[in-house]
Every structure is written in structure tokens, then in C-alpha cells.
Scaffold this active site. Sequence first.
Site, mmCIF file in Angstrom:
data_model
loop_
_atom_site.group_PDB
_atom_site.id
_atom_site.type_symbol
_atom_site.label_atom_id
_atom_site.label_comp_id
_atom_site.label_asym_id
_atom_site.label_seq_id
_atom_site.Cartn_x
_atom_site.Cartn_y
_atom_site.Cartn_z
ATOM 1 N N HIS A 307 29.330 -29.810 43.595
ATOM 2 C CA HIS A 307 30.444 -30.284 42.797
ATOM 3 C C HIS A 307 31.395 -30.488 43.920
ATOM 4 C CE1 HIS A 307 33.855 -30.056 39.993
ATOM 5 N NE2 HIS A 307 33.002 -30.367 39.036
ATOM 6 N N ASP A 365 26.644 -30.514 34.464
ATOM 7 C CA ASP A 365 25.824 -31.567 34.292
ATOM 8 C C ASP A 365 24.611 -31.392 33.957
ATOM 9 O OD1 ASP A 365 28.261 -32.936 34.260
ATOM 10 O OD2 ASP A 365 28.166 -33.115 36.287
HETATM 11 C C1 MLT Z 1 34.929 -32.153 34.986
HETATM 12 O O1 MLT Z 1 34.754 -31.433 34.236
HETATM 13 O O2 MLT Z 1 35.831 -33.058 34.812
HETATM 14 C C2 MLT Z 1 33.894 -32.499 36.163
HETATM 15 O O3 MLT Z 1 33.549 -31.331 36.608
HETATM 16 C C3 MLT Z 1 34.503 -33.355 37.329
HETATM 17 C C4 MLT Z 1 35.715 -32.667 37.975
HETATM 18 O O4 MLT Z 1 36.412 -31.757 37.609
HETATM 19 O O5 MLT Z 1 36.090 -33.415 38.996
#
Ligand code: MLT
Length: 430
Positions: A307, A365
Site C-alpha cells: 500500500h 483490496d
Molecule cells: C483508499 O482507501 O482510498 C485506498 O487505500 C487508497 C489510498 O488511501 O491511497
Amino acid sequence: MAETAEIILDGKSYPMPVFEGTENEKAIDINKLRDQTGYVTLDSGYKNTGATKSAITFLDGEEGILRYRGYPIEQLAEKSSFLEVAYLLIYGTLPTEAELKDFSGQITKHTLVHEDVRKIFDGFPSAAHPMAILSSLICALTAFYPESVSPDLSKEEIDLNVIRLMAKLPTIAAWTYKNQMGHPLNYPRNDMDYASNFLHMMFSFPTEKYELNPVVVSALNKLLILHADHEQNCSTSTVRLVGSANASLYGSVSAGINALWGPLHGGANQEVVEMLEAIERDGGDTSKFIAKAKDKNDSFRLMGFGHRVYKNFDPRATIIKKAADEVLSALGLQDSPLLKIAKELEQAALTDEYFVQRKLYPNVDFYSGIIYKALGIPTEMFTVMFALGRLPGWIAQWKEMRENKEPIGRPRQIYVGEKERNYVPINERG
Ligand code: MLT
């Protein structure tokens, strides 16, 4: 903490104030940098830029912490409901019983959309991706509520738009699926809670009685809570940026939906399931795909690992992993080949030195796609489900931006194109 930072340019020192957030995040305030020095900062992708001061969500990527309005995500996912979390994000406090009753009652009252919105569905090809229809129709709500573009909305008028959007997005979202399937569109059922009503609009038929499965309702509630906000991610920053021009709530959220649709953002969970299905079709040998992922010369990429901001683990993934196990066994799907492949990939990522060193652990995800699949949500709807969950976050961030009277977003650039040159008539160009 330092009280000021010093920037030295061409031998001259410029003191810059330093700002510290409630969780001790430190920032150098460069609001006056260009005026004082003629310089701007260069930060592609804004990875080192605090675009706003926000009191909504705290995230510590190093420690794997996520809190909405100070409440740990673990507690909210276990004890709260999606509408309670939505209220918390949008209004800043946990609602009293009366406040929650009023909030859900108002939302329930506004679930129907104008019949002319329903007619617009007929103009879309049935093969259209549901996100294309969702973003178009959420934007179209501005046409039905033109007063929503006013820069001087009262608190009551803003609240009404908030309620309308919370109420109508699930209806439109479920209809995007029905449109794609060529099924009749289901009207909302105001005797059902938020998650149950959505499932009814997605899966029931006018011809049959629809039985809600409490395991599915509870899993959906949890998934929506886990996705409800994530501070200044790409779609939320988009909502704030578009909203900073005084665009309507509907137009701003529609822009956020388009940002979310991108495979690098909300489209990732769809890609995870497509990858698992591709591995299954190939015979299901996960070690082959682990080797491919490690091979620099192979274009194969493992989806749903690592992430951008979590350098340790994604706290949402820990909760969702547990939920995935519970939901799949409650639905009798614990032996599904897709889950087996997912588990083997997960195991490799958690134990293989290559993945451990690169901090490539499974993220939210990775598991959300698996649960959505188990709940019977079609793959193309995964990003729509993400939008449904993220809606209160977008609304809260838009509202905070308006209440703080933030200026219109207008980044600078460093021009790297041609210097001035004279126009050459077409017959003289070589
Ligand atoms: C989100 O929940 O929006 C995603 O994990 C992406 C992010 O935080 O950049």
C-alpha cells in the site's frame, strides 16, 4: 519539535513556521514561500504535501493505525453500523439514539430518485460499466437540484443535500447493475436498513420473494465501514479540489467516483479477483505465479499487495481477513478454489523473504474482492461497492472544506517546455 524551519536560498535564510497536528505530525508551513523567495516546492503526486488540515481521519502508515474522528477502526467495525459511522464522519460525533434515528429516518425518506433519472438509464448501453453510469447520474442530480450549486448554502440546505446523496446513491448504484443485467429496476424498500435495502435492490425480482441472509447483511455493513474514509486519497482529494471551486456536492462526488474508478485506486479489488480467476484458469499453481511476480523480466504483477501509505500493514486488511474467513465458512464456501489460491498467495506474501523485505503484505483490496465475490456481488460492481462505502468520507471532506472556507485549489507547476518562439506559417514548416 522545531518552532521554525529555515530555508536557505542564494545565501539568504528564510524562517518558515512549523505546524504540528494533534497526533504530532509535523509540517513546514510554506504558504508564504513563493511570495518571500520566488520559489515553489516540487512534489509530484503530493506525497510530501499536506493539502489541508483535517479533523476527520487519522492514519499512521508506519504503525498501521486508522481512526475516524479519533475512534479506532477496529472498534467501529466490530460495534458500529454503517449509518452511525457515516454520521460520525459527517458531523464529528457519535450520534445519540435520537440523532441516529432522525438521520436514518431522513435518509430512508429520500431513497427514491426522480422518475426522470430512471428514464436516463434507457439511454445507456446495457454493456456500460456501472461506474460510468454511477458517476454520470450522481452528477446529473445537480440538474434535479440546481440550487445545490449556490456558494451560500445554509446549514439546513447542505444537510438536505447530504441526506439526498446518502439516500439516492445506493438506489442508483443498484440500478446500474440491474441495467447491465437487463433486469427490471427495483424500487427501494423503506422498511429495511441501509445495507439490506441495497441488497434487495440488487438481487430481488418482482416475481419472487427475496430472503435476506443476515451473514451477508452484516458482512456488507462491515465492508462499508472499513471503506468509509481514508484521509486524502486520490478520490477524496479530487472531491475536495472540485468542491473548492464551489461545485455542488453531487458534482464533486461524481468527480470522486471517476477518480475511484481508476485501477490504481478503487479498481484494484476487481483486478485482484480477475487475477485469482486467471490463476485458476491456468491450473491454480500459485508457486508459478509467485515466481513470475519475483521475476523482473516478467510483466505479471500480484494485485492487492502492499500500500502507498501503509508501510507495516493495512489495519483494514486484518479486520477484513477475519471477516472473509467467517463469511466464507458461514456461506459454506471455505473450500472454493479461488479462496484456496488466495490463501496460498497470502501465505507466500507473509513468509517469503522477497515479499517480507518489500513489505508486500495483502492489503484491503485483496480480501474485499474475495468477500464481495462470496456475497454474490459481480466483479464489475466491486468499485461501485467501494464508492457506496466511501460516500460518507467524501461528504465529510467536502463539508469540512466548505465549513473551513478553504481557498480554491490551484497548484503551481515548473514549466519545462519550449522557450518563446515565433509562429511559422504552415507552408514554411519543414
Ligand atoms: C483508499 O482507501 O482510498 C485506498 O487505500 C487508497 C489510498 O488511501 O491511497
